[in-house]
Design a protein around this motif. Structure first.
Motif, PDB file in Angstrom:
ATOM      1  N   SER A 250      62.543  36.776  35.721  1.00 12.80           N
ATOM      2  CA  SER A 250      61.209  37.299  36.027  1.00 12.80           C
ATOM      3  C   SER A 250      60.215  36.865  34.965  1.00 12.80           C
ATOM      4  CB  SER A 250      61.246  38.833  36.105  1.00 12.80           C
ATOM      5  OG  SER A 250      61.591  39.388  34.845  1.00 12.80           O
ATOM      6  N   ILE A 251      59.004  36.604  35.426  1.00 12.11           N
ATOM      7  CA  ILE A 251      57.891  36.278  34.537  1.00 12.11           C
ATOM      8  C   ILE A 251      56.793  37.291  34.832  1.00 12.11           C
ATOM      9  CG2 ILE A 251      56.252  34.519  33.813  1.00 12.11           C
ATOM     10  CD1 ILE A 251      58.109  32.399  34.922  1.00 12.11           C
ATOM     11  N   HIS A 252      56.557  38.192  33.902  1.00 16.84           N
ATOM     12  CA  HIS A 252      55.629  39.305  34.131  1.00 16.84           C
ATOM     13  C   HIS A 252      54.455  39.219  33.167  1.00 16.84           C
ATOM     14  CE1 HIS A 252      54.105  43.290  35.026  1.00 16.84           C
ATOM     15  NE2 HIS A 252      54.224  43.638  33.757  1.00 16.84           N
ATOM     16  N   VAL A 253      53.239  39.330  33.712  1.00 17.53           N
ATOM     17  CA  VAL A 253      52.029  39.337  32.886  1.00 17.53           C
ATOM     18  C   VAL A 253      51.812  40.758  32.386  1.00 17.53           C
ATOM     19  CG1 VAL A 253      49.557  38.899  32.806  1.00 17.53           C
ATOM     20  CG2 VAL A 253      51.036  37.444  34.207  1.00 17.53           C
ATOM     21  N   ALA A 254      52.013  40.948  31.063  1.00 20.87           N
ATOM     22  CA  ALA A 254      51.860  42.275  30.479  1.00 20.87           C
ATOM     23  C   ALA A 254      50.408  42.585  30.142  1.00 20.87           C
ATOM     24  CB  ALA A 254      52.722  42.392  29.225  1.00 20.87           C
ATOM     25  N   LYS A 255      49.678  41.570  29.700  1.00 19.84           N
ATOM     26  CA  LYS A 255      48.296  41.788  29.277  1.00 19.84           C
ATOM     27  C   LYS A 255      47.537  40.479  29.353  1.00 19.84           C
ATOM     28  CE  LYS A 255      45.587  43.626  25.403  1.00 19.84           C
ATOM     29  NZ  LYS A 255      45.652  44.147  24.004  1.00 19.84           N
ATOM     30  N   ASP A 256      46.321  40.552  29.857  1.00 19.01           N
ATOM     31  CA  ASP A 256      45.487  39.347  29.964  1.00 19.01           C
ATOM     32  C   ASP A 256      44.093  39.678  29.469  1.00 19.01           C
ATOM     33  OD1 ASP A 256      44.714  36.757  30.592  1.00 19.01           O
ATOM     34  OD2 ASP A 256      44.085  37.309  32.612  1.00 19.01           O
TER      35      ASP A 256
ATOM     36  N   SER B 222      37.794  33.491  24.003  1.00 22.62           N
ATOM     37  CA  SER B 222      39.145  33.062  23.628  1.00 22.62           C
ATOM     38  C   SER B 222      40.142  33.904  24.414  1.00 22.62           C
ATOM     39  CB  SER B 222      39.369  33.209  22.121  1.00 22.62           C
ATOM     40  OG  SER B 222      39.116  34.538  21.729  1.00 22.62           O
ATOM     41  N   ARG B 223      40.560  33.394  25.531  1.00 27.51           N
ATOM     42  CA  ARG B 223      41.438  34.134  26.423  1.00 27.51           C
ATOM     43  C   ARG B 223      42.868  34.110  25.893  1.00 27.51           C
ATOM     44  NH1 ARG B 223      42.574  32.741  32.838  1.00 27.51           N
ATOM     45  NH2 ARG B 223      43.998  34.486  33.238  1.00 27.51           N
ATOM     46  N   GLU B 224      43.507  35.276  25.925  1.00 29.24           N
ATOM     47  CA  GLU B 224      44.896  35.407  25.491  1.00 29.24           C
ATOM     48  C   GLU B 224      45.670  36.184  26.545  1.00 29.24           C
ATOM     49  OE1 GLU B 224      47.556  37.510  21.952  1.00 29.24           O
ATOM     50  OE2 GLU B 224      45.398  37.167  21.656  1.00 29.24           O
ATOM     51  N   THR B 225      46.871  35.688  26.853  1.00 26.05           N
ATOM     52  CA  THR B 225      47.715  36.327  27.859  1.00 26.05           C
ATOM     53  C   THR B 225      49.082  36.611  27.262  1.00 26.05           C
ATOM     54  OG1 THR B 225      46.579  35.122  29.623  1.00 26.05           O
ATOM     55  CG2 THR B 225      48.702  36.114  30.165  1.00 26.05           C
ATOM     56  N   GLN B 226      49.551  37.849  27.451  1.00 26.01           N
ATOM     57  CA  GLN B 226      50.880  38.250  26.995  1.00 26.01           C
ATOM     58  C   GLN B 226      51.842  38.225  28.190  1.00 26.01           C
ATOM     59  OE1 GLN B 226      51.571  38.853  23.787  1.00 26.01           O
ATOM     60  NE2 GLN B 226      49.420  38.517  23.222  1.00 26.01           N
ATOM     61  N   ILE B 227      52.922  37.471  28.034  1.00 21.48           N
ATOM     62  CA  ILE B 227      53.904  37.296  29.105  1.00 21.48           C
ATOM     63  C   ILE B 227      55.246  37.863  28.666  1.00 21.48           C
ATOM     64  CG2 ILE B 227      55.085  35.632  30.591  1.00 21.48           C
ATOM     65  CD1 ILE B 227      52.148  35.621  31.106  1.00 21.48           C
ATOM     66  N   LEU B 228      55.901  38.592  29.564  1.00 18.46           N
ATOM     67  CA  LEU B 228      57.265  39.062  29.344  1.00 18.46           C
ATOM     68  C   LEU B 228      58.199  38.241  30.232  1.00 18.46           C
ATOM     69  CD1 LEU B 228      56.734  42.942  29.335  1.00 18.46           C
ATOM     70  CD2 LEU B 228      56.805  41.374  27.387  1.00 18.46           C
ATOM     71  N   ILE B 229      59.185  37.618  29.625  1.00 25.09           N
ATOM     72  CA  ILE B 229      60.139  36.780  30.349  1.00 25.09           C
ATOM     73  C   ILE B 229      61.520  37.401  30.234  1.00 25.09           C
ATOM     74  CG2 ILE B 229      61.228  34.508  30.498  1.00 25.09           C
ATOM     75  CD1 ILE B 229      58.703  33.297  29.365  1.00 25.09           C
TER      76      ILE B 229
ATOM     77  N   ALA C  14      73.309  36.182  22.934  1.00 26.12           N
ATOM     78  CA  ALA C  14      71.945  35.678  22.783  1.00 26.12           C
ATOM     79  C   ALA C  14      70.969  36.552  23.559  1.00 26.12           C
ATOM     80  CB  ALA C  14      71.864  34.238  23.273  1.00 26.12           C
ATOM     81  N   PRO C  15      69.734  36.660  23.095  1.00 26.94           N
ATOM     82  CA  PRO C  15      68.741  37.490  23.799  1.00 26.94           C
ATOM     83  C   PRO C  15      68.389  36.918  25.169  1.00 26.94           C
ATOM     84  CG  PRO C  15      67.688  36.183  22.084  1.00 26.94           C
ATOM     85  CD  PRO C  15      69.166  36.000  21.908  1.00 26.94           C
ATOM     86  N   THR C  16      67.973  37.803  26.052  1.00 24.10           N
ATOM     87  CA  THR C  16      67.546  37.392  27.393  1.00 24.10           C
ATOM     88  C   THR C  16      66.123  37.859  27.708  1.00 24.10           C
ATOM     89  OG1 THR C  16      68.541  39.380  28.368  1.00 24.10           O
ATOM     90  CG2 THR C  16      69.910  37.378  28.279  1.00 24.10           C
ATOM     91  N   LYS C  17      65.510  38.593  26.793  1.00 26.90           N
ATOM     92  CA  LYS C  17      64.137  39.064  26.987  1.00 26.90           C
ATOM     93  C   LYS C  17      63.259  38.475  25.883  1.00 26.90           C
ATOM     94  CE  LYS C  17      65.154  43.404  29.394  1.00 26.90           C
ATOM     95  NZ  LYS C  17      66.562  43.087  29.660  1.00 26.90           N
ATOM     96  N   PHE C  18      62.081  37.982  26.300  1.00 26.14           N
ATOM     97  CA  PHE C  18      61.221  37.265  25.362  1.00 26.14           C
ATOM     98  C   PHE C  18      59.761  37.643  25.596  1.00 26.14           C
ATOM     99  CE2 PHE C  18      64.970  34.801  26.345  1.00 26.14           C
ATOM    100  CZ  PHE C  18      65.448  34.435  25.096  1.00 26.14           C
TER     101      PHE C  18
ATOM    102  N   PRO D 186      51.811  30.981  38.595  1.00 30.10           N
ATOM    103  CA  PRO D 186      50.667  30.120  38.928  1.00 30.10           C
ATOM    104  C   PRO D 186      49.538  30.286  37.923  1.00 30.10           C
ATOM    105  CG  PRO D 186      50.732  32.038  40.358  1.00 30.10           C
ATOM    106  CD  PRO D 186      51.984  32.088  39.546  1.00 30.10           C
ATOM    107  N   VAL D 187      48.661  29.310  37.887  1.00 34.66           N
ATOM    108  CA  VAL D 187      47.521  29.375  36.979  1.00 34.66           C
ATOM    109  C   VAL D 187      46.636  30.558  37.329  1.00 34.66           C
ATOM    110  CG1 VAL D 187      45.427  28.174  36.255  1.00 34.66           C
ATOM    111  CG2 VAL D 187      47.553  26.896  36.525  1.00 34.66           C
ATOM    112  N   SER D 188      46.415  30.772  38.611  1.00 36.24           N
ATOM    113  CA  SER D 188      45.561  31.885  39.062  1.00 36.24           C
ATOM    114  C   SER D 188      46.429  33.091  39.387  1.00 36.24           C
ATOM    115  CB  SER D 188      44.748  31.469  40.285  1.00 36.24           C
ATOM    116  OG  SER D 188      45.623  31.010  41.312  1.00 36.24           O
ATOM    117  N   PHE D 189      47.112  33.616  38.384  1.00 37.31           N
ATOM    118  CA  PHE D 189      47.973  34.778  38.618  1.00 37.31           C
ATOM    119  C   PHE D 189      47.150  36.033  38.812  1.00 37.31           C
ATOM    120  CE2 PHE D 189      47.683  34.052  34.020  1.00 37.31           C
ATOM    121  CZ  PHE D 189      47.132  35.246  33.598  1.00 37.31           C
TER     122      PHE D 189
END
Length: 709
Positions: free
Chosen positions: A566-572, A577-584, A637-641, A706-709
């Motif tokens: 899963s690729i989850h957008v936690a914060k955008d 200066s745009r910053e996006t936090q992703i949880l993988i 090994a870790p599986t969450k990033f 996608p770019v336009s998430f």
């Protein structure tokens, strides 16, 4: 290496330097072991010389294909090795980027600044990185060859008080003209000399050649200039015809053969398929030039020697044309020597040998011993004396290089289906044609006025026809059980696709190959409902598959939806200066590849769930607009990033038709699902599974953002 360690330990008394044996892991995953050693281990600061024992095959001689930048290692290896095998030609090719690969030595040299040697086995390249890479194919003599050479060198280096004092910088060594030029002679003796001496030698030969040619042309007048120009025309025609004839066979093979590379299992077949037409084309092109030159010289002799009988003038014109054709070979190697000297190419010594030795033989035997100024036939001694040294220096290198190129054709295609089937054959055809034109230019000049023309044409044509018939009739199979076609069979679960308008992942079994050619024969042999073509494009992050065979039969079993990463957008945070936090979350996978769109993302930061920093902020490299991360860990090994993305100021921040993904993720699982077990059990005996760091495991999950998430 263990045996070398045992041998070194028996002689450790009296050593002035320690010997570190480094057993690396993660080499195929991205040179991780070497990188970790030079950046994290305290011993790395004590290293003065690095030796890398590599392989791109499983046998033959262990040859040096990289050395330096400091010349100490290669020069001392040459002085103590019992059976040296080294060619700077291989280093020139590797350094040029023609071989898309890297070794641990790149890390030692470029990152840590170490000097040293890089060895590799090169025989049986076709089975390397496949399931056929078996111990039984490794000959004991290969290990013995490496062991005897390396033990002698290690004992010498450990006892030597004169190791390089500091880490060498390649640019400094080259600017001081201290780079080593090296080559072996039939694996029994090795010659080394510095670039400084090479420059003096090359410049001397170039200046003498220019002086001789200028004097000769001035004395000969316009007739000599025209004759030389026409002789050079024959040289150009030789190259054109040779490459054309050989390249034509590359296209023919895709039509008459089940595989466009039918020579993988039997490399000698490639020399017949491409060498015969290359030689025939070289002679044809040169003979056309010879006829034009002869016609011009016949007119010249008619004007200058009217007192001679017509038949004698014709004979003399042929003899003079033969000599000018021979001289055109000198011009060819003279040009190559000048270019090599200008660009400081290490292998320029070959051009020197192919220029100086034939020129000396011609000048000594044909000029000083000729009692008259009238043209005479070239003496057999000219060719024997003139070509003995060049052939001695070149033969081993040509054979090894040809075998390596032929072997690597089994995995020529990085992105299956992205290149034409004939492309690899064209490269091989041009290489063989170039070798023929370079080495046979002198020998062919003897044939134009001899009785060997017809036998040469008949022999080369017959060899070519027999080879084509053998390929067309399947008499010589392209692959065997031991030297097989490299294929990947992967159970793919693709969550990036949309099935019927919903978000259900699409699953299928995909079979593709890095070996040129279609997979219809293999798919028919397996059955299981395989369809082949380009209708199903697969993006595996580290590479893409444009042509494959696939089947949906049973593909829905053997995996769970919870296995899909899963690729989850936690914060955008949007703004200047745009910053996006992703949880993988890679779920059950500890081996994955992630692609980050550098057209949209300027920088990023990666941590695992325990906040351990994996990738820091800083300048990021990219290939084709993507920065690729490869991760491989053990069971714990870790599986969450946590991935922090910092957008580029000129980012479109919207999806486009050509580039719609911001992130692409592939997770690998080493698991055989039921349909995979069935298919692998039916895999043809002439196929072997191919595995590299960029290759997926037998079960792969694909997802994206996608770019336009």
């Amino acid at each position: 290496m263990l045996e070398l360690a045992r041998g070194v330990s028996q002689w450790a008394h009296g050593f002035k330097n320690a010997v570190i044996f480094l057993f690396n892991t993660g080499e195929e995953e991205g040179l991780n072991g070497a990188h970790s050693f030079v950046t994290q281990h305290p011993w790395s600061d004590t290293v003065r010389i690095a030796v890398d024992l590599e392989a791109m095959g499983i046998g033959g001689k262990s040859s040096i294909f990289q050395a330096g930048p400091h010349p100490w290692a290669i020069e001392n290896f040459a002085s103590v090795a019992k059976y040296p095998s080294a060619q700077i030609v291989a280093q020139d090719i590797f350094s040029s980027g023609a071989i898309k690969s890297a070794t641990d030595f790149q890390v030692y040299k470029e990152l840590a600044g170490f000097s040293g040697l890089d060895f590799a086995y090169v025989d049986n390249t076709a089975v390397y990185h496949t399931k056929n890479d078996k111990l039984k194919l490794l000959r004991p003599g290969s290990l013995q060859h490496l062991g005897e050479n390396m033990l002698a060198f290690l004992l010498h280096a450990a006892a030597s008080p004169s190791l390089p004092e500091s880490k060498a910088v390649e640019s400094d060594v080259e600017s001081n003209e201290e780079k080593a030029i090296y080559f072996d002679i039939l694996g029994t003796y090795m010659i080394t000399f510095r670039q400084r001496l090479a420059n003096m030698l090359y410049n001397s030969i170039i200046m003498q050649s220019l002086l001789l040619w200028t004097t000769s042309l001035l004395m000969g007048g316009s007739s000599a200039v025209t004759s030389l120009a026409l002789a050079c025309l024959s040289l150009v025609l030789m190259w054109i015809f040779s490459i054309s004839f050989s390249a034509a066979i590359a296209f023919v093979l895709t039509i008459i053969s089940s595989s466009p590379v039918p020579f993988v299992a039997y490399p000698w077949l490639a020399l017949c398929l491409f060498g015969a037409p290359a030689l025939l084309g070289a002679f044809t092109g040169q003979h056309v030039g010879f006829i034009i030159l002869e016609s011009y010289l016949a007119r010249t002799f008619t004007e200058r020697r009217r007192n001679l009988p017509a038949n004698l003038r014709t004979c003399l014109a042929k003899l003079d044309a033969e000599r000018w054709i021979f001289k055109s070979g000198l011009v060819q190697w003279f040009v190559l020597l000048m270019l090599g000297n200008y660009y400081r190419i290490g292998s320029s010594y070959l051009a020197l040998a192919w220029l100086a030795s034939p020129a000396f033989a011609y000048g000594f035997l044909e000029a000083t011993l000729s009692p008259t100024r009238l043209p005479k036939p070239l003496k057999s001694a000219t060719i024997l004396i003139g070509l003995s040294v060049p052939f001695l220096l070149s033969s081993g290198m040509v054979i090894r290089l040809s075998a390596t190129i032929i072997g690597t054709s089994v995995r020529f295609v990085r992105n299956p289906g992205a290149s034409p089937e004939w492309l690899g054959n064209i490269i091989l055809a041009i290489f063989i044609a170039a070798i023929v034109c370079l080495t046979m230019v002198y020998l062919l000049s003897y044939i134009h006025i001899s009785g060997a023309k017809v036998p040469l044409i008949v022999a080369t044509s017959s060899l070519l026809v027999i080879s084509l018939v053998a390929v067309w009739g399947g008499i010589v199979p392209p692959f065997t059980e031991d030297i097989a076609r490299a294929v990947n069979v992967v159970h793919v679960v693709d969550a990036t696709r949309v099935n019927g308008g919903d978000l259900e992942p699409v699953s299928y079994i995909s079979m593709f190959s890095t070996t040129p050619g279609n997979l219809i024969k293999e798919a028919d042999h397996i059955g299981e409902g395989f369809a082949c073509g380009r209708a199903r494009y697969s993006d595996f992050v580290t590479f893409s598959v444009n042509y494959s065979c696939w089947t949906d039969k049973g593909a829905g079993t053997g995996w769970l939806k919870s296995d899909i990463p899963s690729i989850h957008v936690a914060k955008d945070t949007r703004g200047e200066s745009r910053e996006t936090q992703i949880l993988i979350d890679t779920t059950i996978s500890t081996r994955w590849s992630l692609g980050i769109n550098t057209g949209e993302i300027e920088d990023f930061h990666l941590k695992d769930a325990d906040s351990d920093e994996l990738i820091t902020l800083g300048e990021k490299s990219s290939v084709d607009g993507w920065h690729t991360i490869q991760f491989s860990g053990g069971r714990k090994a870790p599986t969450k990033f946590h991935l922090s993305l910092f957008w580029s100021r000129n980012s479109t921040q919207t999806a486009t038709a050509g580039d719609e993904h911001l992130l692409r993720l592939r997770t690998d699982v080493d698991r055989l699902t039921p349909p995979m077990e069935t298919i692998l059990g039916k895999l043809p005996p002439w196929c072997s599974l191919f595995g590299k760091s960029t290759s997926p495991h037998t079960l792969a999950f694909l997802s994206s953002l996608p770019v336009s998430f």
